[in-house]
Write a protein that holds these residues in place. Structure first.
Motif, PDB file in Angstrom:
ATOM      1  N   VAL A 154       0.806  -1.164  -0.053  1.00 33.09           N
ATOM      2  CA  VAL A 154       0.012   0.085  -0.008  1.00 33.09           C
ATOM      3  C   VAL A 154       0.797   1.197  -0.034  1.00 33.09           C
ATOM      4  O   VAL A 154       1.970   1.459   0.777  1.00 33.09           O
ATOM      5  CB  VAL A 154      -1.030   0.107   1.341  1.00 33.09           C
ATOM      6  CG1 VAL A 154      -1.938   1.198   1.220  1.00 33.09           C
ATOM      7  CG2 VAL A 154      -1.819  -1.150   1.314  1.00 33.09           C
ATOM      8  N   ILE A 155       0.525   2.163  -0.928  1.00 33.81           N
ATOM      9  CA  ILE A 155       1.370   3.408  -0.961  1.00 33.81           C
ATOM     10  C   ILE A 155       0.611   4.370  -0.272  1.00 33.81           C
ATOM     11  O   ILE A 155      -0.723   4.847  -0.559  1.00 33.81           O
ATOM     12  CB  ILE A 155       1.613   3.924  -2.336  1.00 33.81           C
ATOM     13  CG1 ILE A 155       2.380   2.755  -2.962  1.00 33.81           C
ATOM     14  CG2 ILE A 155       2.128   5.220  -2.449  1.00 33.81           C
ATOM     15  CD1 ILE A 155       2.585   3.035  -4.495  1.00 33.81           C
ATOM     16  N   CYS A 156       1.028   4.863   1.154  1.00 25.70           N
ATOM     17  CA  CYS A 156       0.609   5.810   1.815  1.00 25.70           C
ATOM     18  C   CYS A 156       0.644   7.084   1.589  1.00 25.70           C
ATOM     19  O   CYS A 156       1.926   7.463   1.891  1.00 25.70           O
ATOM     20  CB  CYS A 156       0.542   5.338   3.183  1.00 25.70           C
ATOM     21  SG  CYS A 156       0.069   3.455   3.696  1.00 25.70           S
ATOM     22  N   GLU A 186      11.065   3.469   1.851  1.00 23.47           N
ATOM     23  CA  GLU A 186      10.874   4.800   1.023  1.00 23.47           C
ATOM     24  C   GLU A 186      10.258   4.746  -0.512  1.00 23.47           C
ATOM     25  O   GLU A 186      10.424   3.657  -1.050  1.00 23.47           O
ATOM     26  CB  GLU A 186      12.290   5.126   0.663  1.00 23.47           C
ATOM     27  CG  GLU A 186      12.692   6.077  -0.311  1.00 23.47           C
ATOM     28  CD  GLU A 186      14.384   5.996  -0.745  1.00 23.47           C
ATOM     29  OE1 GLU A 186      14.811   6.651  -1.455  1.00 23.47           O
ATOM     30  OE2 GLU A 186      14.673   4.660  -0.577  1.00 23.47           O
ATOM     31  N   PHE A 187       9.289   5.691  -0.662  1.00 22.04           N
ATOM     32  CA  PHE A 187       8.643   5.801  -1.999  1.00 22.04           C
ATOM     33  C   PHE A 187       9.644   6.239  -3.040  1.00 22.04           C
ATOM     34  O   PHE A 187      10.454   6.920  -2.757  1.00 22.04           O
ATOM     35  CB  PHE A 187       7.256   6.885  -1.886  1.00 22.04           C
ATOM     36  CG  PHE A 187       6.806   6.695  -3.363  1.00 22.04           C
ATOM     37  CD1 PHE A 187       5.920   5.900  -3.681  1.00 22.04           C
ATOM     38  CD2 PHE A 187       6.870   8.072  -3.765  1.00 22.04           C
ATOM     39  CE1 PHE A 187       5.123   6.113  -4.801  1.00 22.04           C
ATOM     40  CE2 PHE A 187       6.149   8.326  -5.116  1.00 22.04           C
ATOM     41  CZ  PHE A 187       5.226   7.142  -5.668  1.00 22.04           C
ATOM     42  N   LEU A 188       9.497   5.329  -4.237  1.00 26.08           N
ATOM     43  CA  LEU A 188      10.506   5.916  -5.406  1.00 26.08           C
ATOM     44  C   LEU A 188       9.597   6.091  -6.576  1.00 26.08           C
ATOM     45  O   LEU A 188       8.453   5.737  -6.658  1.00 26.08           O
ATOM     46  CB  LEU A 188      11.213   4.407  -5.791  1.00 26.08           C
ATOM     47  CG  LEU A 188      12.405   3.860  -4.838  1.00 26.08           C
ATOM     48  CD1 LEU A 188      12.742   2.544  -5.603  1.00 26.08           C
ATOM     49  CD2 LEU A 188      13.333   4.795  -4.648  1.00 26.08           C
ATOM     50  N   LEU A 282      12.305  -3.368  -7.160  1.00 28.38           N
ATOM     51  CA  LEU A 282      11.362  -3.030  -5.852  1.00 28.38           C
ATOM     52  C   LEU A 282      10.950  -4.539  -5.176  1.00 28.38           C
ATOM     53  O   LEU A 282      10.902  -4.596  -4.248  1.00 28.38           O
ATOM     54  CB  LEU A 282      10.067  -2.801  -6.855  1.00 28.38           C
ATOM     55  CG  LEU A 282       9.949  -1.412  -7.453  1.00 28.38           C
ATOM     56  CD1 LEU A 282       8.713  -1.148  -8.079  1.00 28.38           C
ATOM     57  CD2 LEU A 282      10.086  -0.366  -6.142  1.00 28.38           C
ATOM     58  N   GLU A 283      11.049  -5.711  -6.352  1.00 26.72           N
ATOM     59  CA  GLU A 283      10.675  -6.733  -5.635  1.00 26.72           C
ATOM     60  C   GLU A 283      11.424  -8.077  -6.522  1.00 26.72           C
ATOM     61  O   GLU A 283      11.627  -7.778  -7.579  1.00 26.72           O
ATOM     62  CB  GLU A 283       9.237  -7.062  -5.599  1.00 26.72           C
ATOM     63  CG  GLU A 283       8.655  -7.124  -6.745  1.00 26.72           C
ATOM     64  CD  GLU A 283       7.217  -7.599  -6.936  1.00 26.72           C
ATOM     65  OE1 GLU A 283       6.854  -8.530  -5.956  1.00 26.72           O
ATOM     66  OE2 GLU A 283       6.641  -7.658  -7.927  1.00 26.72           O
ATOM     67  N   TYR A 284      11.590  -9.002  -5.914  1.00 28.63           N
ATOM     68  CA  TYR A 284      11.759 -10.355  -6.557  1.00 28.63           C
ATOM     69  C   TYR A 284      10.410 -11.083  -6.652  1.00 28.63           C
ATOM     70  O   TYR A 284       9.866 -11.185  -5.743  1.00 28.63           O
ATOM     71  CB  TYR A 284      12.665 -11.237  -5.697  1.00 28.63           C
ATOM     72  CG  TYR A 284      14.297 -10.957  -5.530  1.00 28.63           C
ATOM     73  CD1 TYR A 284      15.223 -10.560  -6.823  1.00 28.63           C
ATOM     74  CD2 TYR A 284      14.703 -10.443  -4.390  1.00 28.63           C
ATOM     75  CE1 TYR A 284      16.243 -10.387  -6.694  1.00 28.63           C
ATOM     76  CE2 TYR A 284      16.059 -10.183  -4.315  1.00 28.63           C
ATOM     77  CZ  TYR A 284      16.647 -10.105  -5.321  1.00 28.63           C
ATOM     78  OH  TYR A 284      18.284  -9.555  -5.184  1.00 28.63           O
TER      79      TYR A 284
HETATM   80  P1  AMP Z   1       6.005  -4.939  -5.075  1.00 29.47           P
HETATM   81  O1  AMP Z   1       4.962  -6.296  -4.864  1.00 29.47           O
HETATM   82  O2  AMP Z   1       6.887  -4.832  -4.182  1.00 29.47           O
HETATM   83  O3  AMP Z   1       6.342  -4.887  -6.469  1.00 29.47           O
HETATM   84  O4  AMP Z   1       4.861  -3.912  -5.248  1.00 29.47           O
HETATM   85  C1  AMP Z   1       3.774  -3.966  -6.002  1.00 29.47           C
HETATM   86  C2  AMP Z   1       3.783  -2.392  -6.640  1.00 29.47           C
HETATM   87  O5  AMP Z   1       3.907  -1.466  -5.459  1.00 29.47           O
HETATM   88  C3  AMP Z   1       4.841  -2.124  -7.646  1.00 29.47           C
HETATM   89  O6  AMP Z   1       4.648  -2.560  -8.737  1.00 29.47           O
HETATM   90  C4  AMP Z   1       5.023  -0.794  -7.665  1.00 29.47           C
HETATM   91  O7  AMP Z   1       4.107  -0.048  -8.499  1.00 29.47           O
HETATM   92  C5  AMP Z   1       4.614  -0.401  -6.134  1.00 29.47           C
HETATM   93  N1  AMP Z   1       5.823  -0.121  -5.209  1.00 29.47           N
HETATM   94  C6  AMP Z   1       6.321  -0.991  -4.618  1.00 29.47           C
HETATM   95  N2  AMP Z   1       7.431  -0.621  -3.830  1.00 29.47           N
HETATM   96  C7  AMP Z   1       7.245   0.715  -4.189  1.00 29.47           C
HETATM   97  C8  AMP Z   1       8.330   1.913  -3.751  1.00 29.47           C
HETATM   98  N3  AMP Z   1       9.458   1.720  -2.878  1.00 29.47           N
HETATM   99  N4  AMP Z   1       7.993   3.030  -4.390  1.00 29.47           N
HETATM  100  C9  AMP Z   1       7.176   3.232  -4.997  1.00 29.47           C
HETATM  101  N5  AMP Z   1       6.200   2.228  -5.604  1.00 29.47           N
HETATM  102  C10 AMP Z   1       6.735   1.052  -4.922  1.00 29.47           C
END
Ligand code: AMP
Ligand code: GLY
Length: 415
Positions: A154-156, A186-188, A282-284
């Motif tokens: 969740v982006i808060c 941190e939001f990117l 962001l993720e694996y």
């Molecule tokens: P994730 O499952 O970590 O990929 O997160 C799902 C979605 O959330 C991603 O595809 C991004 O759109 C968003 N997201 C995750 N982490 C960030 C971050 N640090 N900054 C901005 N958006 C993010």
């Protein structure tokens, strides 16, 4: 050769279809499969899902190797179980699957091996997490540690939103344990890209990149879905981005996999953010993406079977993946209501012939009819010499297909 594919979505249809193109492959069993794999050449659906029964099936049916589509069986240790039974299987061990199954583990891994990623803190105490929110800059990103069916991030935009999210995850426990530990990061700001890769533990080879479109509505509006469409290669993934990704994300990941002894033969899917400060991870994911697979595999000229066999025999260093120099566009058609509660059991009608390839995600073959059975129903993929042409042709094709309440985004690849 007989092959077993685990899963029943569009990704698995695309995997089975691509494997079927190799003349060495005689039969592909898909567990449980769907209406698309039911119709695909050389494919047969099997109605088995328990790991124990799949092992018995693989032994009885002379399965050369098994390919695992979704993350869930991987996090449950299907690979370890198959290997204990001397069965070849393409995917990470249970420990390797933690890179997707636990965000806290993945972030710790990234930090330890200097994989470039957003700053973060991990919390198991609600009180401490709440306290931390006071010092954060907004927006901030809160992630449930465990698998949460794509709803765990969740982006808060405000502290209040952050507090509600923490309460939902940690106190109300909406993910049945999956949100008891959270990562606050941190939001990117930037552009996202999906890069799949294959590793045999010794080397890692990236696939061509893809651009997913996660939100349900045009203009990237509305709630996130599993993915509404893909174009490949991703126009934002330049040579420079690839170099940065290779040096700061992909290579350190392989080093970490070896030093941690993760025993990883399979696919690593990097979800990256291309920012002004460089490329961040962001993720694996420890499996192929959906619909990334549909968009990317249609551009693969090498045999997917040969690629998997090379990885399983730890011989990827002698394998080069050949890619078409075309572009692909994949548009996902979904049921009315998706990604929330959606309608099912609608007959899919195909008005006219189409040139692209249709992959079924959530539809069953009932008699001679394809009936919808999921939120994500099907995707159309076209390939062409230019991206613009691929997009135009894909939309021309998908107009021929419909069912009651069918919906798709009309701006895939245009945004
Ligand atoms: P994730 O499952 O970590 O990929 O997160 C799902 C979605 O959330 C991603 O595809 C991004 O759109 C968003 N997201 C995750 N982490 C960030 C971050 N640090 N900054 C901005 N958006 C993010
Ligand atoms: N399309 C994103 C995923 O497969 O996770």
């Amino acid at each position: 050769m007989n092959i077993l594919v685990i899963g029943g979505g569009g990704r698995e249809h695309a995997i089975a279809w691509k494997l079927s193109k190799d003349p060495k492959v005689s039969k592909i069993y898909v567990s449980p499969g769907n209406g698309g794999t039911a119709l695909e050449e050389k494919c047969e659906n099997i109605d088995i899902t328990s790991i124990d029964e799949l092992i018995i099936f693989a032994k009885k049916n002379n399965i050369e190797y098994t390919v695992v589509g979704p993350e869930e069986p991987l996090t449950k240790g299907i690979v370890d179980r198959f290997r204990e039974n001397n069965l070849k299987i393409f995917g990470p061990s249970e420990k390797g699957a933690l890179l997707e199954g636990s965000k806290a583990y993945a972030k710790e891994f990234m930090k330890k091996y200097k994989v470039r990623t957003a700053h973060y803190e991990t919390f198991t105490s609600l009180e401490k997490a709440m306290d931390y929110l006071k010092s954060c800059e907004y927006p901030v990103v809160i992630k449930a540690d465990g698998l949460a069916q794509g709803k765990g991030v969740v982006i808060c935009k405000t502290k209040e939103e952050g507090e509600t999210t923490l309460l939902d995850f940690m106190e109300k426990d909406i993910f049945n344990g999956g949100g008891k530990t959270v990562v606050i990061e941190e939001f990117l700001q930037g552009v996202e890209a999906s890069i799949l890769s294959v590793t045999d533990g010794d080397i890692i080879i990236p696939f061509i990149s893809a651009k997913d479109h996660k939100q349900i509505f045009n203009g990237n509006n509305g709630p996130n879905t599993g993915g509404m469409g893909v174009v490949a290669p991703n126009p934002y993934v330049t040579e420079e981005v690839l170099k940065d990704f290779t040096e700061n994300i992909m290579n350190p990941t392989l080093k970490g996999i070896n030093e941690e002894g993760l025993d990883f033969i399979g696919v690593i899917f990097f979800g990256i953010m291309i920012t002004e400060k460089g490329v961040y991870l962001l993720e694996y994911n420890v499996r192929m993406g959906d619909p990334e697979t549909q968009g990317v595999i249609t551009l693969m000229e090498s045999s997917f079977n040969d690629l998997i066999e090379s990885a399983l025999s730890k011989n990827l260093k002698n394998f080069t993946i050949e890619w078409s120099n075309k572009y692909s566009c994949c548009v996902m058609m979904v049921s009315k209501g998706y990604p929330l509660k959606y309608e099912k059991n609608k007959e899919i009608s195909i008005k006219d012939s189409y040139k692209g390839k249709m992959f079924i995600s959530g539809a069953q073959l009932i008699g001679n009819n394809l009936m919808t059975s999921g939120g994500r129903v099907l995707s159309m993929v076209t390939t062409s010499e230019t991206l613009d042409k691929a997009i135009i042709e894909c939309y021309k094709d998908i107009e021929n297909i419909s069912f009651q309440g069918s919906y798709y985004r009309t701006d895939i690849g245009k945004i």
